[in-house]
Write an enzyme that holds these catalytic residues in place. Structure first.
Site, PDB file in Angstrom:
ATOM      1  N   GLU A 127      87.327 -36.404 -57.522  1.00 56.66           N
ATOM      2  CA  GLU A 127      88.130 -37.373 -56.896  1.00 56.66           C
ATOM      3  C   GLU A 127      87.328 -37.741 -55.785  1.00 56.66           C
ATOM      4  O   GLU A 127      88.272 -38.138 -54.420  1.00 56.66           O
ATOM      5  CB  GLU A 127      89.432 -36.502 -56.319  1.00 56.66           C
ATOM      6  CG  GLU A 127      90.048 -35.996 -57.717  1.00 56.66           C
ATOM      7  CD  GLU A 127      91.656 -35.746 -57.226  1.00 56.66           C
ATOM      8  OE1 GLU A 127      92.103 -35.556 -56.250  1.00 56.66           O
ATOM      9  OE2 GLU A 127      92.364 -34.944 -58.149  1.00 56.66           O
TER      10      GLU A 127
HETATM   11  C1  LIG Z   1      84.581 -29.960 -62.832  1.00 55.54           C
HETATM   12  C2  LIG Z   1      84.727 -31.589 -62.772  1.00 55.54           C
HETATM   13  C3  LIG Z   1      86.058 -32.152 -63.359  1.00 55.54           C
HETATM   14  C4  LIG Z   1      86.194 -33.334 -63.223  1.00 55.54           C
HETATM   15  N1  LIG Z   1      87.250 -33.997 -63.741  1.00 55.54           N
HETATM   16  C5  LIG Z   1      87.347 -35.322 -63.977  1.00 55.54           C
HETATM   17  C6  LIG Z   1      88.405 -35.805 -64.743  1.00 55.54           C
HETATM   18  O1  LIG Z   1      89.472 -35.234 -65.104  1.00 55.54           O
HETATM   19  N2  LIG Z   1      88.148 -37.281 -65.273  1.00 55.54           N
HETATM   20  C7  LIG Z   1      87.173 -37.972 -64.598  1.00 55.54           C
HETATM   21  O2  LIG Z   1      87.203 -39.092 -65.088  1.00 55.54           O
HETATM   22  N3  LIG Z   1      86.185 -37.679 -63.963  1.00 55.54           N
HETATM   23  C8  LIG Z   1      86.150 -36.273 -63.681  1.00 55.54           C
HETATM   24  N4  LIG Z   1      85.209 -35.679 -62.879  1.00 55.54           N
HETATM   25  C9  LIG Z   1      84.263 -36.501 -62.382  1.00 55.54           C
HETATM   26  C10 LIG Z   1      83.854 -36.612 -60.784  1.00 55.54           C
HETATM   27  O3  LIG Z   1      84.905 -37.281 -60.330  1.00 55.54           O
HETATM   28  C11 LIG Z   1      82.761 -37.169 -60.697  1.00 55.54           C
HETATM   29  O4  LIG Z   1      81.659 -35.776 -60.799  1.00 55.54           O
HETATM   30  C12 LIG Z   1      82.308 -37.628 -59.468  1.00 55.54           C
HETATM   31  O5  LIG Z   1      83.052 -38.881 -59.083  1.00 55.54           O
HETATM   32  C13 LIG Z   1      80.856 -37.680 -58.699  1.00 55.54           C
HETATM   33  O6  LIG Z   1      80.173 -38.304 -59.996  1.00 55.54           O
HETATM   34  P1  LIG Z   1      78.643 -37.507 -60.328  1.00 55.54           P
HETATM   35  O7  LIG Z   1      79.129 -36.072 -60.705  1.00 55.54           O
HETATM   36  O8  LIG Z   1      78.170 -38.318 -61.244  1.00 55.54           O
HETATM   37  O9  LIG Z   1      77.770 -37.564 -58.886  1.00 55.54           O
HETATM   38  P2  LIG Z   1      76.929 -38.784 -58.488  1.00 55.54           P
HETATM   39  O10 LIG Z   1      77.696 -40.009 -58.490  1.00 55.54           O
HETATM   40  O11 LIG Z   1      75.703 -39.056 -59.215  1.00 55.54           O
HETATM   41  O12 LIG Z   1      76.702 -38.477 -56.778  1.00 55.54           O
HETATM   42  C14 LIG Z   1      75.746 -37.523 -56.607  1.00 55.54           C
HETATM   43  C15 LIG Z   1      75.810 -37.514 -55.127  1.00 55.54           C
HETATM   44  O13 LIG Z   1      75.386 -38.904 -54.571  1.00 55.54           O
HETATM   45  C16 LIG Z   1      76.497 -39.037 -53.690  1.00 55.54           C
HETATM   46  N5  LIG Z   1      76.493 -40.691 -53.595  1.00 55.54           N
HETATM   47  C17 LIG Z   1      76.729 -41.465 -54.661  1.00 55.54           C
HETATM   48  N6  LIG Z   1      76.781 -42.525 -54.017  1.00 55.54           N
HETATM   49  C18 LIG Z   1      76.683 -42.612 -52.757  1.00 55.54           C
HETATM   50  C19 LIG Z   1      76.723 -43.608 -51.719  1.00 55.54           C
HETATM   51  N7  LIG Z   1      76.736 -44.983 -51.711  1.00 55.54           N
HETATM   52  N8  LIG Z   1      76.803 -43.084 -50.379  1.00 55.54           N
HETATM   53  C20 LIG Z   1      76.557 -41.861 -49.988  1.00 55.54           C
HETATM   54  N9  LIG Z   1      76.556 -40.853 -51.007  1.00 55.54           N
HETATM   55  C21 LIG Z   1      76.630 -41.152 -52.432  1.00 55.54           C
HETATM   56  C22 LIG Z   1      77.771 -38.341 -53.948  1.00 55.54           C
HETATM   57  O14 LIG Z   1      78.271 -38.196 -52.785  1.00 55.54           O
HETATM   58  C23 LIG Z   1      77.100 -37.168 -54.573  1.00 55.54           C
HETATM   59  O15 LIG Z   1      76.899 -36.164 -53.382  1.00 55.54           O
HETATM   60  C24 LIG Z   1      84.819 -34.172 -62.974  1.00 55.54           C
HETATM   61  C25 LIG Z   1      83.994 -33.806 -62.293  1.00 55.54           C
HETATM   62  C26 LIG Z   1      83.932 -32.439 -62.487  1.00 55.54           C
HETATM   63  C27 LIG Z   1      82.395 -31.737 -62.077  1.00 55.54           C
END
Ligand SMILES: Cc1cc2nc3c(=O)[nH]c(=O)nc-3n(C[C@H](O)[C@H](O)[C@H](O)COP(=O)(O)OP(=O)(O)OC[C@H]3O[C@@H](n4cnc5c(N)ncnc54)[C@H](O)[C@@H]3O)c2cc1C
Length: 831
Positions: free
Chosen positions: A500
């Site tokens: 989220e």
């Molecule tokens: C267990 C679990 C349940 C989930 N459930 C759902 C669901 O039901 N439906 C759904 O659609 N999604 C779901 N998600 C997805 C979740 O919302 C994403 O994992 C989240 O948006 C982050 O994406 P990412 O993991 O690819 O991290 P990335 O986007 O790769 O980010 C990696 C890191 O970089 C940081 N970062 C990225 N961009 C910036 C920026 N501009 N400035 C500073 N920091 C930055 C982030 O804060 C993070 O620390 C779920 C994820 C998990 C792990």
């Protein structure tokens, strides 16, 4: 006389700015001052008149609208339009989604504390209370976290209970067969479930949060609502929502998933629809869902819908068994057993009616998601992570009294006290923010900035709380097994941090970035006016903005110099909280000015200066958390025994606010402005806040170490099993037994000190041998011995950890499987 007048010039200007005086008042005051100065300094008639005329002419440029617009506003307008960063439609929709609530007051530099105290503190209806006490408690009782982990899922009985009792339809209105619960009730249920296990908590939270039900309720067509909502409410449908793709996580608007409007066959007929390709991951409940919401970019190259070729992000509802959909495998997020997995689809054709809200909502998906995110994010994670903290406060506090080292309860050591104090105060503060924010949703707000604040800060404070709890319980928390009450929470904390809106992104980009535009009283109006080319509207916003900024600078300076002692606060607030309101008002004014200065000097580059933006967001967020804590204290009737929790939480916020101000000023690119900010706006008399004192920390820690109404309020609705075979049940009983046995221990210590009892040869290796000897020597009575024996039995239960066969029993399972036919083995293994 003339020197006196000269010296009075700055206070006069500050007073006018402080009062946000209209320009006519500045004109009158300026003319009066020049006249007095002319007489005192003997300028003579003509010189004085000339000075007054020049001053009037200069201010006249600003006072006469037509002149001001043409000479001053128009050039600024042109500059502003050129420097306005380009913004995509999705960025605009994200920025403008939701509403502004209490955070708007904090952003404006003059929070109306009467308004804060006027917000109703949420309460449950009798029906909601009964659901929490009966059905939710029963669901907790049925769920054994360790057993679920061993089987990779909750038992069928628990799933059935969730569905049949309406847990999946708490937010669905009664007319559709749902429970029609308030946001607060929803939050209470999630909080309580989380004190037991994440498995039912997340399973219940997702369908009631940012899922198809919420989207359908707000945007669904009548047919979609009639079809899906009753089925979701009855648990006949299990929903999921699929946005995240392997290539677009935080930058969710960049999903590559795409649909093309085309003709295709559906139920034997040719209809207009969409052919969609998608590859999603991390989707909660996906492996067991029957229907999922899908977000994708929609294109209409042949303009079959009669509009643009690029329609934008669109949300559709797709049954899990729809042709082309590939579903059912799972991820394994940090040992959590709630379902989560990928969803993929290749050339999936669906009719346009599958779009949530029907074809007219094609391309509106991002706005829909952002609006729903503001509500869902205010409830689900704050609830889940406060639940974890409450459980930690209750169980770790008890453990710290039951567990002895160096012949002392570990909770009595100052080092452990430090951790316990953080646990107690962070839990108090997080719960305050959770409840106040859920209350805002029930008032009809969709506070997007506040939802980001509580999401980020409650999950971060929960991380601190659970880490502290793990440190306090030592090896007991590390060895997993049915007797470990904290290890799973520790493992799963990073999930809340990531989902989220991942926390680093939320803090660095969203909190201040969105707050500055949404909560600022003038910036959004200026941006709208600039985009629409409306010079007159821009003029109004711009000069309102200038007055606002000057006034905030003057107010921050005056309040800083006077220690904010004269700031008015809401009538009737608790006397020992008055100073907090006054200091928060000062911080709010200083923050408003600093925000303006940062935006005006850094402009678009502020978006890339994430560290500065993050610290500005910290100030806003800590002011919100402190407000919630103050509100909670009043709403709960200013409980005298809770005062240490309130003080610790607020003093911690104040200290963090001060640090965040420091961080911005220390790193502010323009060093001259940084100097002015430090010495004339934010800290004119230096920094006055320090960390909560050791004495206060001691008082907070003590509250966790024994039963009391304060401990019950702090940990209200933690599920407490009565069975001492369960770890939390054993801890509750062991705490009571330890306290009952302490006077007996004291008597024994005293007898040894006085030399009345000096047992030798205690050599059986039994740590409790001494009590038998003391009984036989008549140092303690049989009644005393019974108390000690009960304490010892429960203490042993609490401190022991689980052990397992060296191969975890796998070899015997393999042997059993090898005795069966290969086909049988596969089927039963999968089951
Ligand atoms: C267990 C679990 C349940 C989930 N459930 C759902 C669901 O039901 N439906 C759904 O659609 N999604 C779901 N998600 C997805 C979740 O919302 C994403 O994992 C989240 O948006 C982050 O994406 P990412 O993991 O690819 O991290 P990335 O986007 O790769 O980010 C990696 C890191 O970089 C940081 N970062 C990225 N961009 C910036 C920026 N501009 N400035 C500073 N920091 C930055 C982030 O804060 C993070 O620390 C779920 C994820 C998990 C792990």
């Amino acid at each position: 006389m003339s020197s006196l007048l000269l010296v009075s010039l700055l206070p006069l200007a500050a007073a006018l700015a402080y009062a946000r005086a209209p320009l006519t008042a500045w004109l009158a005051a300026g003319l009066a001052w020049l006249l007095a100065m002319g007489i005192a300094a003997g300028w003579g008639f003509w010189l004085t008149l000339l000075a007054m005329a020049l001053f009037a002419a200069a201010l006249g440029v600003f006072l006469i609208e037509a002149v001001r617009i043409q000479w001053v506003t128009a050039p600024v307008f042109a500059l502003f339009r050129r420097s306005l960063p380009t913004m995509s439609q999705t960025e605009k929709e994200a920025l403008e989604a939701g509403t502004v609530w209490w955070e708007g007051e904090l952003f404006a530099g003059r929070p109306d504390w009467t308004k804060l105290q006027g917000y109703p503190w949420p309460k449950l209806t009798p029906e909601e209370q009964s659901f929490l006490d009966v059905e939710t408690s029963e669901l907790c009782r049925l769920t054994r976290d360790w057993d679920c982990t061993q089987h990779g899922d909750m038992p069928a009985e628990v799933w059935q209970y969730i569905k049949s009792k309406g847990f999946l339809g708490m937010i669905i209105p009664r007319e559709y067969g749902g429970k029609g619960f308030s946001a607060y009730a929803h939050s209470q249920v999630v909080t309580k479930l989380s004190t037991r296990s994440s498995a039912p908590a997340v399973t219940v939270m997702v369908p009631n949060s940012l899922g198809p039900a919420e989207l359908l309720l707000h945007y669904g067509t009548p047919e979609q609502k009639q079809h899906y909502l009753p089925r979701l409410a009855r648990g006949e449908e299990i929903p999921a929502f699929a946005l995240t793709s392997p290539w677009a996580g935080s930058d969710a608007a960049a999903i590559p998933d795409a649909g093309v409007v085309c003709r295709g066959e559906w139920q034997g007929e040719e209809v207009l629809g969409m052919r969609i390709n998608f590859d999603k991951r991390y989707i909660t409940l996906a492996p067991v869902c029957t229907v999922f919401g899908l977000a994708f970019h929609l294109y209409d190259p042949e303009r079959l819908l009669g509009g643009d070729e690029v329609l934008g992000i669109t949300c559709a509802l797709i049954p899990h068994d729809h042709p082309g959909v590939d579903i059912g495998r799972r991820h394994f997020p940090l040992n959590a057993v709630w379902m989560n997995g990928p969803v993929r689809g290749r050339d999936v054709f669906v009719p346009l009616d599958f779009i949530i809200g029907g074809p007219k909502m094609a391309g509106q998906g991002w706005r829909m998601l952002m609006e729903c995110l503001a509500a869902g994010r205010s409830i689900s994670l704050p609830g889940a992570k406060t639940g974890m903290q409450k459980m930690t406060a209750r169980a770790v506090g008890a453990y710290a009294r039951v567990r002895y080292q160096f012949k002392t309860a570990i909770g009595r050591f100052e080092g452990v006290e430090e951790a316990l104090a953080r646990i107690g105060a962070n839990t108090y503060l997080s719960d305050a923010a959770r409840v106040m924010t859920a209350g805002a949703i029930d008032l009809g707000e969709k506070p997007s900035v506040v939802s980001a604040i509580v999401k980020y800060h409650v999950t971060e404070r929960a991380r601190q709380t659970v880490n502290d709890g793990m440190d306090v319980i030592g090896g007991k928390g590390i060895c997993l097994g049915p007797q470990n009450f904290l290890g799973r929470a520790y493992q799963q904390i990073p999930i809340g941090i990531t989902v989220e809106g991942a926390n680093i992104l939320t803090r660095s980009l969203i909190l201040f970035g969105q707050g500055a535009i949404r909560c600022h009283p003038y910036v959004l109006r200026e941006m709208h006016a600039a985009r629409e080319g409306d010079l007159v509207a821009f003029d109004k916003a711009l000069w309102g903005h200038v007055g606002f900024a000057l006034s905030n600078a003057a107010r921050a300076l005056v309040m800083g110099l006077t220690g904010s002692h004269f700031v008015r606060v809401a009538q009737g607030v608790a006397p020992d909280t008055r100073r907090y309101y006054q200091q928060l008002t000062r911080f709010s004014a200083a923050f408003a000015f600093l925000a303006d200065l940062s935006m005006s000097t850094l402009g678009g580059t502020l978006k890339r200066k994430e560290k500065l933006s993050a610290r500005l967001g910290d100030i806003l967020a800590q002011m919100y958390l402190a407000s919630a804590t103050l509100r909670r204290f009043e709403a709960e009737g200013r409980q005298a025994a809770d005062v240490p929790l309130m003080h610790w939480a607020i003093q911690d916020c104040m200290f963090r606010i001060q640090q965040a101000f420091e961080g911005v000023i220390d790193n502010f690119p323009n060093r001259l402005l940084a100097f002015v900010l430090r010495h004339f706006v934010v800290f004119p008399l230096g920094r006055s806040f320090v960390m909560p004192s050791d004495k206060l920390g001691h008082q907070v820690a003590a509250l966790l170490l024994e039963p009391s109404p304060t401990r019950d309020r702090l940990t209200a609705d933690v599920y407490l099993p009565h069975d001492v075979e369960e770890p939390v049940g054993a801890l509750e009983a062991a705490l009571a037994a330890t306290i009952a046995a302490e006077p007996v221990e004291a008597r024994l210590r005293e007898a040894r000190r006085q030399g009345r009892f000096d047992p030798k040869n205690l050599a059986t290796g039994d740590v409790d041998e001494i009590w038998g000897v003391a009984l036989r020597a008549g140092v303690i009575s049989a009644q005393d011995y019974a108390l000690i024996e009960r304490r010892n039995t429960l203490r042993d239960k609490v401190i022991r950890v689980d052990d397992f066969a060296y191969d975890f029993g796998l070899k015997s399972v393999m042997r059993e499987l090898q005795g069966q036919s290969p086909a049988q083995g596969r089927v039963e293994g999968a089951a």
